[in-house]
Structure formats: structure tokens, C-alpha cells
Design an enzyme around this catalytic site. Structure first.
Site, PDB file in Angstrom:
ATOM      1  N   HIS A 183      -4.576  14.355   9.625  1.00 46.25           N
ATOM      2  CA  HIS A 183      -4.978  15.750   9.427  1.00 46.25           C
ATOM      3  C   HIS A 183      -4.140  16.401   8.333  1.00 46.25           C
ATOM      4  O   HIS A 183      -3.063  15.929   7.967  1.00 46.25           O
ATOM      5  CB  HIS A 183      -4.866  16.545  10.730  1.00 46.25           C
ATOM      6  CG  HIS A 183      -3.458  16.732  11.231  1.00 46.25           C
ATOM      7  ND1 HIS A 183      -2.578  17.652  10.692  1.00 46.25           N
ATOM      8  CD2 HIS A 183      -2.780  16.120  12.239  1.00 46.25           C
ATOM      9  CE1 HIS A 183      -1.425  17.595  11.346  1.00 46.25           C
ATOM     10  NE2 HIS A 183      -1.523  16.676  12.284  1.00 46.25           N
ATOM     11  N   CYS A 209       0.786  12.486  15.033  1.00 51.07           N
ATOM     12  CA  CYS A 209      -0.299  12.441  14.057  1.00 51.07           C
ATOM     13  C   CYS A 209       0.221  11.997  12.693  1.00 51.07           C
ATOM     14  O   CYS A 209       1.433  11.916  12.446  1.00 51.07           O
ATOM     15  CB  CYS A 209      -0.954  13.822  13.944  1.00 51.07           C
ATOM     16  SG  CYS A 209      -1.995  14.255  15.366  1.00 51.07           S
TER      17      CYS A 209
END
Length: 292
Positions: free
Chosen positions: A249, A263
Site C-alpha cells: 500500500h 505491510c
């Protein structure tokens, strides 16, 4: 080596005598000519010793075959005009840096001479790939020389297939297309630390865990296309999830070290490019490894 000739000669021997009686003189007898025996001369042929014939082996030229570069690795030429150490200054030389980064496969938004966010991220990614001690996104002397002299396009470990590769050791994200590394992005993965934080989506709830980006072969299984989303541990931009709540992301913070809860962070402009280029659709394999 040739032998030395020996010539052997024989000498001649001579012998002679007279005969006579006592009393009246006798008619003189003719003197016999002395007998001369001449030993035959023997000529010994010279002995010649010839060195054995030596066959000298012809000089052997060893041809070292050229180094074979796999088809999945792309060669690039060194630059005729060296890159200058410009730090983070914008201008014509910054445009040359941007063009060189693009040639080497490090994504930047444009080659416009503006030393902005994506240029700094691209330089940092290059420094990480080269293993420099302090990848800070500035073009110093070491970075300028490496950009100038690199002759092989940096590449991922994967050399077949089409996938996204995340190297936690180098903190880089690669896009591999048909075995060739097409693009490289600066990234920041899980920092490996334990955390206890409020759940951003459930007031009053506390989340505990360890900030790990799970190694292994995964795939993009869901995604959120538009804008910022409130994740359990903070805002994430246009995420593409590949295992549980772990996603690639966009983020406003992509340092040169692991910093996320798990992440894979990339810059916001890079995440827009991922979506716009459709380089990472659903079901794209995502290979995460430690880089060892």
C-alpha cells in the site's frame, strides 16, 4: 645437440738391413733396396652422434569463452559523461539522474529535473540494491560513480514467471515480467517488533502482535482501489492485500529500514502508478523472502 666427429689416423713403420762375408773380397753384390713396409692407412669415418629429433609442440592458445549473461538479465552501457554528485539539487543534472534510474529499472515519476519524492525514493532504492551503508536518497560521490559505471540492470532473485517479489533483506519491491525484472521500488516492511495498539476500527479494542511481513509465496486476493482507508493500525493508501490483512500500500513514510506493522509500504505516487499501469492485478503471485 649434434655429435663431435673423431678422426683416427695410423703411423707407418720402416725396417732395413745389409748382408756381408769375411775373407776374399767378393764381387760386390748389389745392395738390396731396403724393404719398406708401409702400413696401410686406415681412415676411420667420423662418428657422428645426432641429437634425437625433438618435436616442439605448437603453442596452444587458450580461448576463454565470454561470460554468458542469462536472457533474463539486461545489459546497459556505462555512461560516457559521469553523473555528478548533486545531493538533492534539481536541474539538468537531476534530469540525467532520473533518466539513468529509469534505464536501470528504478521507477521515478518523471525525468523533469525536479528532485522530488519519487527521485529520492528511486535513489534510495538504488543505494539499497548496491548495499551502501547509509541509503539516504542523496546523490553523493559513491552513488554518482555507481550510477555512472553500472553495466547490468539490477534484478530480482526470481528469473521466471510474472510476479511481485519483496526482498526484506534489501527492503525492495520488484516487478518481474516473464522472468525479467522490469521495475524496482523502494519499500519498507515489518520491523519485527511487538506492538500493543488501539484498534482504529473498533473503539475500545486493543490489538497486540508482532510486526512481521510473512515470508512465502502468496497472491493478491483483494484490494481497495480508491484513496485512503482506515486500517486496524492506521491509514493505508489503495491497498492490495496478499495474505490476511497484510498488503502492499501507499504511505507517506518509506524510510531506509523496516518500519511497518507488517505491510509493504511504497510511496503514494508509486501506488498510483501500480494501479494505473495494472502491473499488479488480482491473483498476481507475491513472493516474500528474507534476501539471505
Amino acid at each position: 645437440m649434434f655429435g663431435i666427429a673423431a678422426l683416427v689416423g695410423c703411423s707407418s713403420a720402416m725396417s732395413g738391413g745389409t748382408g756381408g762375408g769375411e775373407g776374399a773380397a767378393a764381387a760386390p753384390q748389389p745392395l738390396a733396396a731396403p724393404a719398406t713396409t708401409i702400413a696401410p692407412t686406415t681412415t676411420v669415418a667420423p662418428t657422428t652422434t645426432q641429437a634425437p629429433t625433438t618435436t616442439v609442440a605448437p603453442e596452444t592458445t587458450t580461448t576463454i569463452p565470454p561470460t554468458t549473461i542469462p536472457d533474463t538479465i539486461i545489459e546497459v552501457g556505462a555512461m560516457d559523461e559521469p553523473i555528478q554528485a548533486i545531493g538533492t539539487s534539481s536541474g539538468q543534472e537531476a534530469a540525467r539522474v532520473q533518466l539513468r534510474l529509469l534505464q536501470l529499472g528504478f521507477w521515478v515519476q518523471a525525468a523533469d529535473g525536479d528532485y522530488g519524492l519519487t527521485t529520492r525514493q528511486g535513489v534510495m532504492a538504488f543505494q539499497k540494491y548496491m548495499g551502501f551503508d547509509d541509503p539516504d536518497g542523496r546523490v553523493d560521490e559513491q552513488t554518482a560513480q555507481a550510477l555512472t559505471t553500472e553495466t547490468v540492470r539490477p534484478h530480482a532473485r526470481a528469473n521466471s514467471g510474472t510476479l511481485v517479489e519483496v526482498d526484506k533483506g534489501k527492503q525492495l519491491l520488484y516487478f518481474v515480467i516473464d522472468g525479467k525484472t522490469e521495475w524496482i521500488l523502494n519499500a519498507s516492511t515489518g520491523n519485527g517488533e511487538s506492538y500493543t495498539e488501539p484498534d482504529q476500527n473498533t473503539p475500545g479494542e486493543i490489538i497486540t502482535g508482532v510486526s512481521l511481513t510473512p515470508s512465502g509465496l502468496h497472491e493478491v486476493n483483494r484490494q481497495r482501489p480508491d484513496g485512503w482507508w482506515e486500517g486496524d493500525l492506521g491509514e493505508i493508501y489503495r491497498p492490495k492485500y496478499f495474505v490476511g490483512g497484510v498488503a502492499v500500500h501507499g504511505s507517506n513514510s518509506i524510510p531506509n529500514y523496516p518500519a511497518s506493522h507488517g505491510c509493504v509500504r511504497v510511496s503514494v505516487p508509486a501506488m498510483d502508478w501500480i494501479w494505473d499501469s495494472e502491473i499488479m492485478p488480482l491473483h498476481t503471485p507475491v513472493w516474500v523472502h528474507d534476501g539471505a
